[in-house]
Design an enzyme around this catalytic site. Structure first.
Site, PDB file in Angstrom:
ATOM      1  N   GLY A 239      42.184  42.366  47.655  1.00 38.43           N
ATOM      2  CA  GLY A 239      41.302  41.727  46.703  1.00 38.43           C
ATOM      3  C   GLY A 239      41.355  42.215  45.277  1.00 38.43           C
ATOM      4  O   GLY A 239      40.726  41.621  44.394  1.00 38.43           O
ATOM      5  N   GLU A 275      44.948  46.352  52.277  1.00 36.08           N
ATOM      6  CA  GLU A 275      45.703  45.098  52.422  1.00 36.08           C
ATOM      7  C   GLU A 275      45.896  44.374  51.095  1.00 36.08           C
ATOM      8  O   GLU A 275      45.446  43.242  50.936  1.00 36.08           O
ATOM      9  CB  GLU A 275      44.957  44.162  53.391  1.00 36.08           C
ATOM     10  CG  GLU A 275      44.710  44.763  54.747  1.00 36.08           C
ATOM     11  CD  GLU A 275      43.795  43.903  55.625  1.00 36.08           C
ATOM     12  OE1 GLU A 275      43.819  44.111  56.841  1.00 36.08           O
ATOM     13  OE2 GLU A 275      43.079  43.033  55.091  1.00 36.08           O
ATOM     14  N   GLY A 277      47.473  42.013  48.438  1.00 37.77           N
ATOM     15  CA  GLY A 277      48.410  40.891  48.472  1.00 37.77           C
ATOM     16  C   GLY A 277      48.825  40.570  47.047  1.00 37.77           C
ATOM     17  O   GLY A 277      49.886  40.965  46.561  1.00 37.77           O
ATOM     18  N   TYR A 318      41.599  26.353  41.972  1.00 32.38           N
ATOM     19  CA  TYR A 318      40.661  27.400  41.531  1.00 32.38           C
ATOM     20  C   TYR A 318      40.409  27.366  40.024  1.00 32.38           C
ATOM     21  O   TYR A 318      39.884  28.347  39.492  1.00 32.38           O
ATOM     22  CB  TYR A 318      41.226  28.791  41.846  1.00 32.38           C
ATOM     23  CG  TYR A 318      41.711  29.035  43.242  1.00 32.38           C
ATOM     24  CD1 TYR A 318      40.915  28.717  44.344  1.00 32.38           C
ATOM     25  CD2 TYR A 318      42.949  29.619  43.463  1.00 32.38           C
ATOM     26  CE1 TYR A 318      41.366  28.989  45.628  1.00 32.38           C
ATOM     27  CE2 TYR A 318      43.393  29.897  44.745  1.00 32.38           C
ATOM     28  CZ  TYR A 318      42.600  29.575  45.824  1.00 32.38           C
ATOM     29  OH  TYR A 318      43.046  29.849  47.076  1.00 32.38           O
ATOM     30  N   CYS A 346      50.175  12.129  40.975  1.00 34.18           N
ATOM     31  CA  CYS A 346      49.145  11.144  40.669  1.00 34.18           C
ATOM     32  C   CYS A 346      47.754  11.691  40.957  1.00 34.18           C
ATOM     33  O   CYS A 346      47.055  11.227  41.864  1.00 34.18           O
ATOM     34  CB  CYS A 346      49.388   9.884  41.482  1.00 34.18           C
ATOM     35  SG  CYS A 346      51.085   9.335  41.320  1.00 34.18           S
ATOM     36  N   GLU A 347      47.383  12.739  40.254  1.00 31.82           N
ATOM     37  CA  GLU A 347      46.059  13.346  40.365  1.00 31.82           C
ATOM     38  C   GLU A 347      45.741  13.920  38.985  1.00 31.82           C
ATOM     39  O   GLU A 347      46.597  14.589  38.392  1.00 31.82           O
ATOM     40  CB  GLU A 347      46.059  14.546  41.330  1.00 31.82           C
ATOM     41  CG  GLU A 347      46.438  14.266  42.744  1.00 31.82           C
ATOM     42  CD  GLU A 347      45.281  13.783  43.606  1.00 31.82           C
ATOM     43  OE1 GLU A 347      44.125  13.843  43.154  1.00 31.82           O
ATOM     44  OE2 GLU A 347      45.568  13.343  44.723  1.00 31.82           O
ATOM     45  N   TYR A 375      50.252  33.413  45.994  1.00 31.59           N
ATOM     46  CA  TYR A 375      49.573  32.149  46.270  1.00 31.59           C
ATOM     47  C   TYR A 375      50.193  31.003  45.469  1.00 31.59           C
ATOM     48  O   TYR A 375      49.507  30.092  45.023  1.00 31.59           O
ATOM     49  CB  TYR A 375      48.053  32.281  46.014  1.00 31.59           C
ATOM     50  CG  TYR A 375      47.463  33.449  46.786  1.00 31.59           C
ATOM     51  CD1 TYR A 375      47.280  33.355  48.159  1.00 31.59           C
ATOM     52  CD2 TYR A 375      47.150  34.654  46.154  1.00 31.59           C
ATOM     53  CE1 TYR A 375      46.786  34.428  48.883  1.00 31.59           C
ATOM     54  CE2 TYR A 375      46.651  35.735  46.877  1.00 31.59           C
ATOM     55  CZ  TYR A 375      46.461  35.610  48.236  1.00 31.59           C
ATOM     56  OH  TYR A 375      45.980  36.674  48.951  1.00 31.59           O
TER      57      TYR A 375
HETATM   58  C1  LIG Z   1      43.803  37.292  51.621  1.00 33.72           C
HETATM   59  C2  LIG Z   1      43.514  38.577  52.294  1.00 33.72           C
HETATM   60  C3  LIG Z   1      43.970  39.776  51.761  1.00 33.72           C
HETATM   61  C4  LIG Z   1      44.718  39.861  50.451  1.00 33.72           C
HETATM   62  O1  LIG Z   1      43.935  39.531  49.354  1.00 33.72           O
HETATM   63  P1  LIG Z   1      44.505  39.750  47.869  1.00 33.72           P
HETATM   64  O2  LIG Z   1      43.427  39.263  46.995  1.00 33.72           O
HETATM   65  O3  LIG Z   1      45.751  38.951  47.758  1.00 33.72           O
HETATM   66  O4  LIG Z   1      44.764  41.210  47.710  1.00 33.72           O
HETATM   67  C5  LIG Z   1      43.721  40.929  52.472  1.00 33.72           C
HETATM   68  N1  LIG Z   1      43.044  40.909  53.644  1.00 33.72           N
HETATM   69  C6  LIG Z   1      42.580  39.771  54.186  1.00 33.72           C
HETATM   70  C7  LIG Z   1      41.857  39.811  55.490  1.00 33.72           C
HETATM   71  C8  LIG Z   1      42.799  38.563  53.538  1.00 33.72           C
HETATM   72  O5  LIG Z   1      42.321  37.429  54.072  1.00 33.72           O
END
Ligand SMILES: *Cc1c(COP(=O)(O)O)cnc(C)c1O
Length: 446
Positions: A239, A275, A277, A318, A346-347, A375
């Site tokens: 996150g 985690e 991403g 978003y 077409c949006e 993403y």
């Molecule tokens: C999407 C997600 C992440 C990664 O989130 P980021 O904002 O990309 O770091 C980590 N853990 C879970 C469970 C997720 O659903």
């Protein structure tokens, strides 16, 4: 920091001119920089090193095999949210014992696949899922390693569509209801429950919500331990936000984030799982697109490009901001024009930027949409029968296609007419001329 810079007047990915990639592979095309990916992983890993945390890359941010492989080579584990991502991580060489399986709706098949792969942990998000996991594990003659994802009910102060930690969100188990569920799980012979998991949202631009969530986790661990449960893993989710260019102030760094974790949780002596991403891959990718037309409207000027919301959905979904830069470095003192950068779909929401000052461009120019590594490709669709874009990875002087551009023939190949319709004679899908016309990007393929 990333490795996309102007070199002698033209934008390059590491040492490879973006123009060369566009001419060889066509547009739209995603371009990933290996050096940037590796740098981001190392900076994050260094910040959390003293916590002994396992860094599990959230594959849903970008599931390209080459991207997952680049991170796996550096020792990353993986956070997966589907059977497909589980396979991707395994194929990319992530050891099963470093894979965490998250997600609010895992099917029986996915749970079985995770158990037989031998994943490190399955994060359970509801009581019915816990019961199903117990059954599946018992049928396979084993105990599934599990954690409960709790919903700490904190406001992540991010876009509502990427907030996950409020009690009104579908994710996790209300943290006040968690102790009851741990007690039930303790009586299930197919479950080895020894962890707590949280993930409160994505693109967080301040540390405070993390702090709040981590302190709730701390309280919960104390409660669970007092109830006699052994809690030895804490999965803190992902996150952490990244700069897209429209933030109000500086973003928290991995060091700030690590400090919040250390302060709240370091003395609990748990194996930590993180985690990230977006943070690892966002700035490591760009989307390269070609200007098709410049259309002078009465109220606005539209720069119509060959990429669209099906390729990069974030602005439409978003209201996300992405920097857009010309591939050719603008001359000093050039006066920008205020334009809308839009795709061909077409949006009305197929708009990458509205009323954005941009150096003047003409048809045929290349534009580069920055910070598109997370993403972007992973959320792409073939809406408007637009084949998925190619993906290219760069390393130093070299580049390679890591996902071929899809073709219209690919799109048609899995479709069938029911037996009560005859094909319009004499064409069949494979012979239909439409399969060749594709997009302008496909025309540019060698
Ligand atoms: C999407 C997600 C992440 C990664 O989130 P980021 O904002 O990309 O770091 C980590 N853990 C879970 C469970 C997720 O659903």
């Amino acid at each position: 920091m990333d490795h996309f810079d102007y070199r002698a007047g033209y934008l390059a990915a590491e040492n490879v001119p973006i123009r060369r990639i566009a001419e060889t592979v066509g547009t739209p095309v995603y371009v990933y920089s290996t050096a940037t990916l590796e740098r981001h992983f190392r900076v994050f890993a260094a910040a959390v090193a003293d916590l002994g945390a396992l860094v599990c890359y959230a594959v849903k941010a970008n599931g390209n095999l080459a991207v997952v492989r680049a991170l796996a080579r550096l020792g990353a584990g993986a956070d997966v949210v589907s059977g497909g991502e589980l396979q991707t991580a395994l194929v990319a060489g992530v050891p099963a014992e470093r894979i965490v399986f998250s997600g609010v709706g895992k099917s029986e098949e996915e749970l079985a696949a995770a158990i037989s792969a031998g994943v490190m942990q399955i994060n359970v998000e509801s009581e019915p899922e816990l019961r199903l996991l117990n059954q599946v594990a018992l049928a396979m003659g084993c105990r599934a390693p599990a954690a409960i994802r709790v919903n700490p009910d904190v406001d992540a102060h991010t876009h509502e569509k990427i907030s996950t930690g409020l009690s009104e969100n579908k994710f996790g188990i209300d943290w006040t209801a968690a102790p009851r569920l741990y007690a039930r799980a303790a009586a299930m012979p197919g479950i080895r429950l020894n962890g707590v998991a949280v993930h409160i949202g994505s693109q967080l631009t301040c540390v405070e919500p993390f702090r709040e969530a981590f302190h709730r986790v701390r309280d919960l661990v104390a409660m669970l331990r007092a109830d006699g449960h052994s809690i030895d893993t804490l999965d803190l989710g992902g996150g952490l936000g990244i700069p897209y260019g429209n933030e109000d102030g500086p973003l928290p760094s991995p060091v700030d984030y690590a400090a919040a974790i250390r302060h709240a949780l370091a003395d609990l002596r748990c194996q930590l799982i993180l985690e990230p991403g977006r943070l690892l891959v966002g700035n490591a990718g760009v989307l390269v697109t070609r200007v098709l037309y410049v259309k002078e409207g009465t109220a606005r000027t539209f720069v119509i490009v060959d990429a669209a919301m099906n390729d990069l959905m974030r602005p439409a979904l978003y209201d996300a901001f992405h920097h857009i830069v010309p591939e050719r470095q603008p001359a000093c003192g050039v006066v920008p024009r205020v334009v809308d950068v839009v795709g061909p779909i077409c949006e009305t929401s197929d708009t990458f930027a509205a009323e954005r000052p941009l150096p003047p461009v003409v048809a045929g120019d290349l534009l580069v949409i920055r910070t598109a590594g997370a993403y972007g490709a992973s959320m792409a669709s073939s809406y408007n029968a637009r084949p998925l874009a190619a993906e290219v990875m760069v390393s130093g002087d070299a580049f390679a296609v890591v996902r071929e551009r899809e073709t219209v023939a690919d799109l048609l190949a899995r479709q069938h007419l029911p037996p009560w319709f005859e094909w319009p004679t004499p064409a069949t899908p494979a012979a239909t001329p439409v399969a060749k016309s594709a997009t302008s990007g496909a025309d540019a393929q060698p």
